[in-house]
Scaffold this active site. Sequence first.
Site, PDB file in Angstrom:
ATOM      1  N   ARG A 175       0.858  -1.183   0.000  1.00 29.27           N
ATOM      2  CA  ARG A 175       0.000   0.000   0.000  1.00 29.27           C
ATOM      3  C   ARG A 175       0.894   1.233   0.000  1.00 29.27           C
ATOM      4  O   ARG A 175       1.900   1.275   0.713  1.00 29.27           O
ATOM      5  CB  ARG A 175      -0.917   0.020   1.234  1.00 29.27           C
ATOM      6  CG  ARG A 175      -2.102  -0.935   1.165  1.00 29.27           C
ATOM      7  CD  ARG A 175      -3.119  -0.518   0.099  1.00 29.27           C
ATOM      8  NE  ARG A 175      -4.282  -1.373   0.060  1.00 29.27           N
ATOM      9  CZ  ARG A 175      -4.407  -2.451  -0.731  1.00 29.27           C
ATOM     10  NH1 ARG A 175      -3.432  -2.806  -1.537  1.00 29.27           N
ATOM     11  NH2 ARG A 175      -5.525  -3.166  -0.716  1.00 29.27           N
ATOM     12  N   GLU A 229      -3.352   7.514  -4.227  1.00 30.73           N
ATOM     13  CA  GLU A 229      -3.842   6.932  -5.485  1.00 30.73           C
ATOM     14  C   GLU A 229      -5.184   7.524  -5.881  1.00 30.73           C
ATOM     15  O   GLU A 229      -6.023   7.714  -4.999  1.00 30.73           O
ATOM     16  CB  GLU A 229      -4.005   5.415  -5.305  1.00 30.73           C
ATOM     17  CG  GLU A 229      -2.702   4.680  -5.490  1.00 30.73           C
ATOM     18  CD  GLU A 229      -2.866   3.172  -5.376  1.00 30.73           C
ATOM     19  OE1 GLU A 229      -3.921   2.632  -5.767  1.00 30.73           O
ATOM     20  OE2 GLU A 229      -1.935   2.545  -4.890  1.00 30.73           O
ATOM     21  N   HIS A 279      -0.995   0.046  -9.942  1.00 33.70           N
ATOM     22  CA  HIS A 279      -1.611  -0.895  -8.994  1.00 33.70           C
ATOM     23  C   HIS A 279      -2.148  -2.145  -9.719  1.00 33.70           C
ATOM     24  O   HIS A 279      -3.350  -2.431  -9.665  1.00 33.70           O
ATOM     25  CB  HIS A 279      -2.724  -0.211  -8.184  1.00 33.70           C
ATOM     26  CG  HIS A 279      -2.970  -0.876  -6.858  1.00 33.70           C
ATOM     27  ND1 HIS A 279      -3.382  -0.194  -5.736  1.00 33.70           N
ATOM     28  CD2 HIS A 279      -2.870  -2.177  -6.471  1.00 33.70           C
ATOM     29  CE1 HIS A 279      -3.537  -1.035  -4.729  1.00 33.70           C
ATOM     30  NE2 HIS A 279      -3.233  -2.257  -5.146  1.00 33.70           N
TER      31      HIS A 279
HETATM   32  C1  DGY Z   1      -5.285  -6.201  -2.825  1.00 30.33           C
HETATM   33  O1  DGY Z   1      -5.925  -7.232  -3.086  1.00 30.33           O
HETATM   34  O2  DGY Z   1      -5.291  -5.701  -1.715  1.00 30.33           O
HETATM   35  C2  DGY Z   1      -4.502  -5.587  -3.947  1.00 30.33           C
HETATM   36  O3  DGY Z   1      -3.942  -4.388  -3.647  1.00 30.33           O
HETATM   37  C3  DGY Z   1      -5.299  -5.539  -5.222  1.00 30.33           C
HETATM   38  O4  DGY Z   1      -5.307  -6.827  -5.695  1.00 30.33           O
END
Ligand code: DGY
Length: 327
Positions: free
Chosen positions: A241, A270, A288
């Site tokens: 993240r 984002e 992402h």
């Molecule tokens: C998640 O699943 O948390 C990712 O960031 C997106 O697949």
Amino acid sequence: MIAGGRSRVLLMHPILDPGPAILAEAAEVISYPPDRPLDEANIRQAAEGCIGIVSQLMDPIRETVLSSPGLRCVSNVAVGFDNIDLAAATAHKVMVTNTPGVLDDATADFAFTLLMATARRVVEADNFTRSAGFHGWAIDMMLGQDVYGATLGIIGIGRIGRGVAHRAKGFNMRVLYYDPQPLPQEAEQQLNATRSSLDRLIAESDFISVHVPLTKETLHLLSTAQFNAMKRNAILINTSRGPVVDEAALVEALKARKLAGAGLDVYEREPAVHPQLIPMPNVVLAPHIASATVRTRSEMSAMAARNMATAVRGGRPPNLVNPEAKR
Ligand code: DGY
């Protein structure tokens, strides 16, 4: 809540097959208008009369939404659920589910893709070649960093972190990992991974790959102090993240050459990307997409739909993250 005898579920964004069919069998599915802003007030309004919401990571699912009368379940189509206020969900007895496991390999593959691409300057080389810059072999052209035999620091040794360590074995890498929870000795041996403090990992790693969820504890886990302590040849990879990395501090550190480069799939705000990252040739940027393979995204869709269908039918969804919320 029942509408014409069927429970209603709000689908925030389209999902892949077989997700829609699984949902439609269990409930009346209402789609969130694609042109409506993704803010809490609008989501709350759209969720009126719904027993469930199938959300994605860009949807802010917080108190305003979670207090909607009749709401029983939020099924996030992601393994991460930092977009949902879990404490508020539990307080309102709203079950929250995620999609663990199915995206581990795709995400670990992509972390390694970014690592290789950044180390060997693949994007820069591609741009150079396309723009007719290649006029002949040169001994000092596009020199990159060795991956084979280098030291890889993995921050967070959950399923995805372990997947990255597993891939690193094929590159004969020395793996250090930082995690409050040690791996069993057998797994450490199998992965050739050594547990270390964050400070040691930062000081000794040629590559640092981040695999922790975003929590109060991991917010800005990597900031100025950590960048100052990195090897000058270090490359940072983030597929977890964005806010785990202090993006402004990263930009300053890259400008001051405190580290050599970064491969980023996620960003602090984002979909905005720090404008000073854009022109940096030693940074590889992706939108992402670490879990974005056809198989993985369709399995995530199916899993999220099954979680919701189970909740609608009054059962305990298989991937419930707040069991205390089950009535
Ligand atoms: C998640 O699943 O948390 C990712 O960031 C997106 O697949």
